[in-house]
Design a protein around this motif. Structure first.
Motif, short mmCIF file in Angstrom:
data_model
loop_
_atom_site.label_atom_id
_atom_site.label_comp_id
_atom_site.label_asym_id
_atom_site.label_seq_id
_atom_site.Cartn_x
_atom_site.Cartn_y
_atom_site.Cartn_z
N ARG A 1 36.49 43.65 37.45
CA ARG A 1 35.76 42.25 36.97
C ARG A 1 34.71 42.01 37.66
O ARG A 1 33.22 41.82 37.10
CB ARG A 1 36.60 41.00 37.18
CG ARG A 1 36.09 39.98 36.56
CD ARG A 1 37.17 38.79 36.95
NE ARG A 1 38.18 38.72 36.08
CZ ARG A 1 39.49 38.52 36.58
NH1 ARG A 1 39.82 38.79 37.94
NH2 ARG A 1 40.64 38.70 35.67
N GLU B 1 42.67 45.54 30.10
CA GLU B 1 43.26 45.93 31.44
C GLU B 1 42.08 46.48 32.49
O GLU B 1 42.18 47.35 33.22
CB GLU B 1 44.29 46.98 31.30
CG GLU B 1 45.60 46.52 30.64
CD GLU B 1 46.27 47.71 30.00
OE1 GLU B 1 46.19 48.78 30.53
OE2 GLU B 1 47.41 47.44 29.30
N GLU C 1 45.47 44.08 16.62
CA GLU C 1 45.55 42.56 17.19
C GLU C 1 44.54 41.85 16.56
O GLU C 1 44.98 40.85 16.02
CB GLU C 1 45.48 42.82 18.78
CG GLU C 1 46.43 43.37 19.47
CD GLU C 1 47.77 42.48 19.79
OE1 GLU C 1 47.49 41.44 20.11
OE2 GLU C 1 48.75 42.85 19.57
N GLN D 1 40.93 44.05 34.91
CA GLN D 1 41.01 42.89 35.88
C GLN D 1 40.36 43.58 37.02
O GLN D 1 39.87 42.63 37.94
CB GLN D 1 42.35 42.09 36.05
CG GLN D 1 42.53 41.58 34.87
CD GLN D 1 43.88 42.58 34.14
OE1 GLN D 1 43.73 43.63 34.28
NE2 GLN D 1 44.79 42.01 33.52
N THR D 2 40.75 44.76 37.56
CA THR D 2 40.36 45.09 38.95
C THR D 2 38.72 45.29 39.17
O THR D 2 38.47 45.41 40.41
CB THR D 2 41.02 46.60 39.19
OG1 THR D 2 41.73 47.00 38.14
CG2 THR D 2 42.25 46.61 40.22
N ARG E 1 33.52 32.19 28.69
CA ARG E 1 34.07 32.96 29.85
C ARG E 1 35.56 33.02 29.43
O ARG E 1 36.31 34.14 29.66
CB ARG E 1 33.98 31.95 31.26
CG ARG E 1 34.65 32.74 32.41
CD ARG E 1 34.18 33.95 32.87
NE ARG E 1 35.19 34.39 33.81
CZ ARG E 1 35.17 34.24 35.33
NH1 ARG E 1 34.00 33.56 35.70
NH2 ARG E 1 35.86 34.75 36.00
N ASP F 1 41.53 41.04 29.96
CA ASP F 1 43.17 41.25 30.00
C ASP F 1 43.35 42.28 29.11
O ASP F 1 44.16 43.23 29.31
CB ASP F 1 43.70 39.69 29.70
CG ASP F 1 45.20 39.97 29.74
OD1 ASP F 1 45.52 39.98 30.82
OD2 ASP F 1 45.94 39.83 28.80
N PHE F 2 42.99 42.08 27.93
CA PHE F 2 43.31 43.13 26.68
C PHE F 2 42.86 44.54 27.22
O PHE F 2 43.77 45.31 26.84
CB PHE F 2 42.39 42.75 25.60
CG PHE F 2 42.78 43.57 24.38
CD1 PHE F 2 43.80 43.07 23.62
CD2 PHE F 2 41.91 44.59 23.95
CE1 PHE F 2 44.14 43.98 22.54
CE2 PHE F 2 42.51 45.36 22.79
CZ PHE F 2 43.24 45.09 21.97
N GLU G 1 37.49 36.72 29.42
CA GLU G 1 38.52 36.95 30.19
C GLU G 1 39.77 37.38 29.47
O GLU G 1 40.40 38.43 29.99
CB GLU G 1 39.26 35.67 31.00
CG GLU G 1 38.41 35.06 32.22
CD GLU G 1 38.39 36.51 33.42
OE1 GLU G 1 39.34 37.05 33.30
OE2 GLU G 1 37.46 36.27 34.20
N HIS G 2 39.97 36.99 28.22
CA HIS G 2 41.05 37.69 27.35
C HIS G 2 40.52 39.19 27.17
O HIS G 2 41.53 39.74 26.89
CB HIS G 2 41.08 36.84 25.91
CG HIS G 2 42.17 35.31 26.39
ND1 HIS G 2 41.52 34.30 26.71
CD2 HIS G 2 43.55 35.36 26.21
CE1 HIS G 2 42.62 33.32 26.84
NE2 HIS G 2 43.58 33.91 26.22
#
Lengths: 654, 271
Positions: B161, B156, B216, B158-159, B145, B153-154, B149-150
């Motif tokens: 999820r 973008e 990255e 989150q909204t 998990r 975040d990467f 989650e990373h």
């Protein structure tokens, strides 16, 4: 162990308050931020350590006393620490609006001569690098999120965490310097510099001293009995004075916890999870929220709709009275309790406002229906009146004396007076020191005795002592026939209609008043869907003849209520046009806090104003627009102009 | 440049030796020749694009790399070894992940759950352990998990999820699909028309994510794309296909000046 309150009052700086909290309530949460899907939290002792290591990091970069450190980004604990760390080493934090375009940014950074910039991410760093040429003072940029910045030249670019580590490594070397710098902070030293968005001209840097911030935080915290168990959600721009007072001043004074949302879009969800006890939002936010509730209720089942309207009617009747502590019959109380169970409680929870003990709104007038809606379902929403120059508070409403048409009584320690011209003046411990590098403006605003002109026209009600604001003093004028002209008063009345997002009224020195209208795409779009009106763009919807009819009805209603007012009956709107684009801060038509910039609009849309007064029924116009990335384009349209028959004042009818 | 050499890109990245090599691949469906005698390689850390007009055989090529199709002729070398015909899941365990041209997400599941499925190859606990929720299973779930989650975040996202992916607009679904592929921590990521059907803004976002993934995580990326502009901007090297044949191979500027490529894209006058 806990120092007494009187001892706290002698503190000269924010870092002292943080140290006090770290000693007395070390394990209470100080800051929270949602990241990677969970709430990360820092206690006061952990926050103090973060601040210390960053302050040491600043010293390794050679931050000197009196340096300006600009901060650009959304609300994050790291930025709050940065401001306190900057103060710890004698520097001055300057939070900047994160959505500022390069041109605005270059003015601010150049004006304060920022040597250091803290930027949130690649986007903000790029913005600063782009304007670097024009910034001679700029030495170092520090960033929080290293995403996408692998290939950047790191000579003057530092990772926030690396800087903290560097600070920790050189603790031995700098710890004495840090201690002596902290000790040297005086109450009269600059605490923060905030640029006002400026409804006219260039932004001005307002200098607030430690004395201003600490005294204001003390007074306002005791006014609403804020304490270490409260918590707030920090989501309003960090460059705005309110956020500084709530998330730093009052938070450090009382020791309550500040939570930062995961990102701007998740704010509503995060609000629900945090359930703040102390909450501030501009009227626009409450309006938007209510519009959403109403739209969703229209799609709900018949039973739900019935329950909602039945209990909301009851709440309108007695909810406000209950909140104000007035006596209410037992039957009504019982009915309210049932409503609480089925409607009010779940609704408050959905809005994320279940735990709100103290809620404030300010900045603009709020519609009475909107205000009453929130109070009726048991949310203690109040109004305050303030500005950056006052460290927020000028007046506020005490519990039990809340009304939608006033802004309350003078805040503790604030003196008020109304000048002969009707302008509101105040003097308080929070009164700003000066405008940075602008003695002329300082002199114009603040007199030798410390009275500050608010620029707002208003009066104090004799019976209650409540202040009522009519309009911006400079906007209040006379019409050709000598009638009083108060555009904002009329605009606010119109904006209370959910379909009207924004409007601008003209009429100073003219025969009659006219208006620009911006429709609310959300509300009008929904209405269009229900009425089978097809449209392909904002522009098309705005120009639709049914929309014109609807807005005309709203204006008629407004005119009727204006006709009842002896003072303002001349402000009735005779002609209006619905604008083809939304007024936007990127185009300079609104300030970053979304206030109308009248002069800019008058200038930019002069062709439309001419058409409003020369009797034409439509007008062709071309308007320049700025996109989010800064590029410019133009949109053109032929706009219809509608006539409204004004209401004849009662008693004056022939 | 020989097949195994490392090289420097114009923007200063060092690209490693080759990880995959196609040798004289030919693929037929009954009588139709989808791919004819194609050879090329993919180097470690590079963004390699395969372009071509409709029906040129790009998707077939990707499916060959992916192991879904087995070519009748030729051989594939992966990390220096000749690859035997394998099942798709065996390929996944080798560190190759992909996205699909026509999004293949679980529509009823949330963004989070969809991306979690990408972690499947990294889960060691069996069904029984999962059911009794042993300490090991719980630990593993938490680790996965956190990893997911990373990625959220990467990218973008989150909204969204907790939003079922079926309710998301097309551009976001593509991003979720990229997220699921990334969750597998692939060493080679295959993207099948990642920008198809997107508007300009969505294309820009997606291009940035592809570059960021490469930057990255150092992931090697092979992508098929229709949009020439996008490909020329982000790819290090490009293979151009037409009617199942390779007609060009090289850096974007080399390819752009290749007469065969110009002819294939713009057409030639037959007079």
């Amino acid at each position: 162990m806990a120092a007494s309150k009187s001892e706290k009052s002698t503190f000269a700086s924010i870092p002292e308050l943080v140290a006090f909290n770290a000693l007395n309530i070390p394990n209470s949460p100080a800051y929270r931020e949602k990241e990677y899907g969970i709430w990360q939290s820092w206690s006061w002792s952990e926050a103090a350590e973060e601040i210390d290591s960053l302050a040491l990091g600043f010293l390794t970069l050679g931050v000197a006393k009196g340096d300006y450190i600009a901060i650009i980004g959304r609300n994050r604990p790291h930025f709050y620490w940065s401001m306190i760390a900057a103060q710890s080493v004698g520097a001055i934090p300057v939070p900047v609006y994160q959505d500022a375009v390069a041109e605005e940014l270059v003015y601010v950074l150049d004006h304060c001569g920022a040597k250091f910039v803290l930027a949130e991410n690649q986007e903000q760093v790029d913005k600063v690098l782009e304007i670097k040429q024009g910034l001679k003072a700029l030495e170092h940029i520090i960033f929080l999120d290293n995403r996408g910045m692998r290939k950047y030249d790191r000579a003057n670019l530092h990772d926030f965490k690396d800087l903290q580590n560097k600070g920790r490594d050189s603790e031995k070397k700098f710890t004495k310097t840090l201690a002596s710098r902290r000790k040297a902070i005086k109450s009269s030293d600059v605490c923060v510099m905030l640029y006002t968005s400026g409804t006219t001209g260039r932004p001005k840097g307002v200098i607030l001293s430690n004395h201003n911030i600490i005294k204001t935080s003390e007074a306002s915290s005791s006014f609403d009995k804020l304490n270490a168990n409260d918590n707030v959600l920090a989501y309003l721009p960090m460059a705005w004075v309110g956020d500084f007072i709530f998330s730093i001043g009052q938070a450090c004074w009382t020791g309550f916890c500040v939570s930062c949302p995961e990102n701007t879009e998740t704010m509503q969800q995060d609000l629900k999870e945090i359930g703040p006890t102390y909450f501030f939002a501009p009227p626009r936010y409450f309006e938007g929220l209510l519009t959403n509730v109403m739209i969703r209720m229209e799609d709900a089942s018949a039973v739900k709709q019935f329950l909602f309207s039945y209990f909301m009617d009851h709440a309108q009747k007695i909810g406000g009275n209950l909140l104000d502590g007035h006596s209410v019959s037992v039957i009504d109380k019982l009915k309210y309790a049932i409503g609480q169970l089925f409607i009010y409680g779940p609704l408050r929870n959905t809005l994320g406002l279940s735990n709100v003990r103290v809620g404030y709104t300010a900045g603009e007038a709020i519609g009475p229906e909107i205000f009453d809606f929130y109070r009726s379902i048991g949310i203690n929403l109040k109004q305050l009146y303030g500005q950056t120059e006052a460290s927020v508070y000028i007046t506020q409403q005490p519990d039990g004396q809340v009304r939608s048409d006033t802004v309350g009584i003078a805040s503790p320690g604030v003196e008020l007076k109304i000048s002969d011209s009707g302008e509101v003046f105040y003097r308080s411990p929070g009164t700003f020191v000066e405008y940075f590098k602008n003695p002329k403006s300082t002199k114009e605003t603040k007199d030798a005795e410390g009275w500050v002109a608010t620029g707002d026209a208003g009066f104090i009600e004799a019976e209650t002592g409540h202040l009522r604001i009519i309009d911006r003093a400079k906007d209040v004028g006379k019409m050709e026939d000598g009638h009083l002209f108060a555009p904002k008063y009329v605009e606010n009345k119109l904006k209370f209609f959910p379909n009207v997002l924004e409007c601008v009224v003209f009429g100073a020195g003219r025969k009659f008043c006219t208006a620009f209208i911006n429709i609310d795409l959300n509300a009008v779009g929904n209405w269009a869907e229900r009425n089978n009106i097809a449209y392909s763009s904002y522009q098309e919807l705005a120009g639709h003849k049914n929309v014109y009819e609807m807005i005309k009805d709203h204006i008629n209603e407004t005119n009727e209520s204006l006709a009842d007012d002896d003072m303002l009956s001349g402000c009735q709107i005779h002609r209006f046009v619905i604008l083809h684009k939304e007024l936007d801060a990127d185009d300079g038509e609104l300030t970053r806090t979304r206030k109308v910039r009248r002069r800019v609009i008058e200038d930019k849309f002069h062709d439309l104003i001419n058409a409003l007064y020369d009797g034409s029924s439509e007008v062709y116009t071309e308007t320049e627009v700025t996109y989010e990335d800064g590029t410019k384009g133009a949109i053109s349209a032929t706009l219809a102009i509608a006539d409204v028959t004004p209401v004849v004042q009662k008693g004056k009818a022939a | 440049m020989t097949a195994t050499d490392s090289y420097q890109t114009p923007d200063g990245r060092t690209i490693g030796p080759n990880v995959m090599e196609m040798r004289n691949i030919s693929l037929r469906f009954a009588g139709v020749k989808a791919i004819q005698d194609i050879s090329f390689d993919i180097h470690e850390g590079e963004i390699r694009a395969i372009i071509g007009p409709n029906g040129a055989g790009k998707s077939s090529m990707l499916n060959v790399i992916n192991g879904f199709y087995h070519p009748q002729e030729g051989e594939i070398l992966y990390k220096g070894e000749v690859r035997k015909p394998m099942k798709p899941y065996e390929i996944a365990y080798q560190g190759i992940a992909r996205t699909f041209q026509n999004i293949a997400l679980f529509k009823g599941m949330s963004t989070l759950d969809n991306i979690m499925t990408g972690r499947l190859t990294h889960m060691k606990t069996g069904m029984l352990e999962q059911i009794i929720w042993s300490g090991r299973a719980e630990r593993e779930e938490v680790e996965n998990r956190a990893f997911v989650e990373h990625i959220i975040d990467f990218l973008e996202i989150q909204t969204i999820r907790k939003t079922p992916v079926g309710r998301l607009p097309y551009g976001l679904q593509k991003r979720v699909e990229l997220g699921r592929a990334l969750a597998a921590e692939p060493s080679l990521l295959l993207l099948d028309e990642p920008m198809a059907g997107m508007n300009v803004e969505e294309k820009e976002d997606m291009s940035r994510f592809i570059l960021d993934v490469n930057d990255e995580f150092g992931t090697t990326i092979a992508l098929i794309e229709h949009d020439m502009g996008v490909v020329m901007d982000i790819a290090d090297r490009v293979v151009v296909m037409d009617y199942g044949k390779k007609i060009g191979d090289g850096t974007p500027s080399e390819v752009r000046n290749n007469q065969d490529v110009i002819d294939a894209y713009l057409g030639v006058s037959h007079d």
